[in-house]
Design an enzyme around this catalytic site. Sequence first.
Site, PDB file in Angstrom:
ATOM      1  N   SER A 168      -8.989   1.538   6.188  1.00 43.28           N
ATOM      2  CA  SER A 168      -9.821   2.143   5.019  1.00 43.28           C
ATOM      3  C   SER A 168     -11.124   1.554   4.604  1.00 43.28           C
ATOM      4  CB  SER A 168      -8.821   1.825   3.796  1.00 43.28           C
ATOM      5  OG  SER A 168      -9.527   2.193   2.532  1.00 43.28           O
ATOM      6  N   TYR A 210      -5.239  -4.660  -0.912  1.00 48.64           N
ATOM      7  CA  TYR A 210      -5.065  -3.436  -0.034  1.00 48.64           C
ATOM      8  C   TYR A 210      -6.494  -3.661   0.775  1.00 48.64           C
ATOM      9  CZ  TYR A 210      -5.899   1.475   1.185  1.00 48.64           C
ATOM     10  OH  TYR A 210      -6.054   2.587   2.036  1.00 48.64           O
ATOM     11  N   LYS A 259      -6.102  -3.889   4.945  1.00 48.22           N
ATOM     12  CA  LYS A 259      -7.140  -3.188   5.727  1.00 48.22           C
ATOM     13  C   LYS A 259      -8.106  -3.737   6.674  1.00 48.22           C
ATOM     14  CE  LYS A 259      -4.845   0.594   4.945  1.00 48.22           C
ATOM     15  NZ  LYS A 259      -3.893   1.481   5.542  1.00 48.22           N
TER      16      LYS A 259
HETATM   17  N1  LIG Z   1      -5.941   9.445   1.766  1.00 49.77           N
HETATM   18  C1  LIG Z   1      -6.963   8.458   1.849  1.00 49.77           C
HETATM   19  O1  LIG Z   1      -8.323   8.989   1.668  1.00 49.77           O
HETATM   20  C2  LIG Z   1      -6.894   7.280   2.594  1.00 49.77           C
HETATM   21  C3  LIG Z   1      -7.942   6.479   2.805  1.00 49.77           C
HETATM   22  C4  LIG Z   1      -7.840   5.195   3.516  1.00 49.77           C
HETATM   23  C5  LIG Z   1      -6.863   4.759   4.069  1.00 49.77           C
HETATM   24  N2  LIG Z   1      -5.793   5.622   3.697  1.00 49.77           N
HETATM   25  C6  LIG Z   1      -4.488   5.101   4.308  1.00 49.77           C
HETATM   26  O2  LIG Z   1      -3.720   6.110   5.040  1.00 49.77           O
HETATM   27  C7  LIG Z   1      -2.546   6.056   4.943  1.00 49.77           C
HETATM   28  C8  LIG Z   1      -1.534   7.171   4.495  1.00 49.77           C
HETATM   29  O3  LIG Z   1      -2.162   7.614   3.243  1.00 49.77           O
HETATM   30  P1  LIG Z   1      -1.913   8.846   2.264  1.00 49.77           P
HETATM   31  O4  LIG Z   1      -3.060   8.929   1.305  1.00 49.77           O
HETATM   32  O5  LIG Z   1      -1.556   9.772   3.190  1.00 49.77           O
HETATM   33  O6  LIG Z   1      -0.781   8.191   1.136  1.00 49.77           O
HETATM   34  P2  LIG Z   1       0.721   8.752   0.584  1.00 49.77           P
HETATM   35  O7  LIG Z   1       1.070   7.836  -0.333  1.00 49.77           O
HETATM   36  O8  LIG Z   1       0.187  10.268   0.117  1.00 49.77           O
HETATM   37  O9  LIG Z   1       1.677   8.874   1.770  1.00 49.77           O
HETATM   38  C9  LIG Z   1       2.048   7.753   2.070  1.00 49.77           C
HETATM   39  C10 LIG Z   1       3.581   7.844   2.752  1.00 49.77           C
HETATM   40  O10 LIG Z   1       3.975   6.521   3.125  1.00 49.77           O
HETATM   41  C11 LIG Z   1       5.253   6.154   2.727  1.00 49.77           C
HETATM   42  N3  LIG Z   1       5.680   5.140   2.709  1.00 49.77           N
HETATM   43  C12 LIG Z   1       5.357   4.177   1.686  1.00 49.77           C
HETATM   44  N4  LIG Z   1       5.886   2.940   1.832  1.00 49.77           N
HETATM   45  C13 LIG Z   1       6.574   2.791   3.049  1.00 49.77           C
HETATM   46  C14 LIG Z   1       7.126   1.959   3.783  1.00 49.77           C
HETATM   47  N5  LIG Z   1       7.299   0.758   3.396  1.00 49.77           N
HETATM   48  N6  LIG Z   1       7.824   2.349   4.858  1.00 49.77           N
HETATM   49  C15 LIG Z   1       7.767   3.672   5.409  1.00 49.77           C
HETATM   50  N7  LIG Z   1       7.120   4.606   4.613  1.00 49.77           N
HETATM   51  C16 LIG Z   1       6.334   4.286   3.414  1.00 49.77           C
HETATM   52  C17 LIG Z   1       5.363   7.007   1.319  1.00 49.77           C
HETATM   53  O11 LIG Z   1       6.724   7.398   1.021  1.00 49.77           O
HETATM   54  C18 LIG Z   1       4.555   8.355   1.687  1.00 49.77           C
HETATM   55  O12 LIG Z   1       5.200   9.414   2.541  1.00 49.77           O
HETATM   56  C19 LIG Z   1      -2.056   4.624   4.190  1.00 49.77           C
HETATM   57  O13 LIG Z   1      -2.017   3.565   5.144  1.00 49.77           O
HETATM   58  C20 LIG Z   1      -3.476   4.693   3.487  1.00 49.77           C
HETATM   59  O14 LIG Z   1      -3.748   3.345   3.092  1.00 49.77           O
HETATM   60  C21 LIG Z   1      -5.610   6.774   3.141  1.00 49.77           C
END
Ligand SMILES: NC(=O)c1ccc[n+]([C@@H]2O[C@H](COP(=O)([O-])OP(=O)(O)OC[C@H]3O[C@@H](n4cnc5c(N)ncnc54)[C@H](O)[C@@H]3O)[C@@H](O)[C@H]2O)c1
Length: 304
Positions: free
Chosen positions: A145, A158, A162
């Site tokens: 991230s 976080y 990351k």
């Molecule tokens: N959205 C962004 O802009 C962004 C930016 C940087 C990093 N990320 C990373 O991308 C990944 C996905 O993010 P997102 O925005 O889609 O989040 P989100 O919250 O929309 O989706 C996350 C998913 O992970 C599942 N989850 C949570 N804990 C879990 C566990 N212990 N075991 C299995 N599944 C689990 C949730 O139920 C959900 O379906 C994450 O690692 C997040 O840190 C996202």
Amino acid sequence: MTRVDLTGKVAVVTGSGRGLGRAYATALAAAGAAVVVNDIDAAAADRVVETIIGSGGRAVSVVASVGPTETADALTQTAIDEFGRLDVMVTNAGILRDRVLWKMSDADFDAVIDVHLRGTFTCARAAAVRMREQNTGGRLILVSSPAGQRGNFGQTNYAAAKAGIVAMARTWAMELAKAGITVNAVVPVAATEMTRTIPAFAPLIEASEKAGTPLPDWVRRDEGLGTVDDVASLIVFLASDAAESVTGQAIGIGGDRLALWAHPQEKAVAFADGGWTPDAIAHSWHTGVGAEPESYGIPAPAAP
Ligand SMILES: NC(=O)c1ccc[n+]([C@@H]2O[C@H](COP(=O)([O-])OP(=O)(O)OC[C@H]3O[C@@H](n4cnc5c(N)ncnc54)[C@H](O)[C@@H]3O)[C@@H](O)[C@H]2O)c1
């Protein structure tokens, strides 16, 4: 341009019931891979499996929380039992428990470290064991991230997780090179339930949803914030044979933006014969190696 084709490959995507993970799972399946969909939300995971199968793809769900070794083993075992092999592990599952340092509880810290850092470690380790046994290479696609690269206000847990994930990617790229297993960390940005909780992004996402219009061009380009499908292209590329020489990298993607992150290295160096005393450092810091300190943090979005 050759079409990236994943026919015959088998992928696991953690946290793929919604958000970015769902986009990764459906894009990998559309490119020909069989996919193990994992989430803690059974209904969400099942919907993704139904969507993939409904489009002629192959998928199965494993409802379990990542972090424990048992979940990692169940994910890799399901790939073998259902589809005969494992080629790609995408460690995407994640949660936020944002608090400033002085208000962050042990539980907030441990929960985030457990899902992101330990979940990445256990799933990657289980996948590496299988891939080394298969002896046909493989792909570990980790998820970092901008917060891990730069630090971010309110994200002690976080950012630490990351940043650690990128460090693990560099380490495993070395350890697994001989086995033909590439390891990269993706640095995504996309409008999801997670980014909706970030005050700087929430109004932009809400405004575009309310108007039923895409995010503005400056947001897609300058902020690199777009849809989950924008990010999925990088996952499919990294999973493919076209990316067989790409390893040990932190690669940013979001909206119209694709970026290669620099790795930390010494920027300024000075020497003192016999070693540095505190006085000597104090005397030379501001005109010597500390003359141009590094910036930190993620700048808030600002319209041009
Ligand atoms: N959205 C962004 O802009 C962004 C930016 C940087 C990093 N990320 C990373 O991308 C990944 C996905 O993010 P997102 O925005 O889609 O989040 P989100 O919250 O929309 O989706 C996350 C998913 O992970 C599942 N989850 C949570 N804990 C879990 C566990 N212990 N075991 C299995 N599944 C689990 C949730 O139920 C959900 O379906 C994450 O690692 C997040 O840190 C996202």
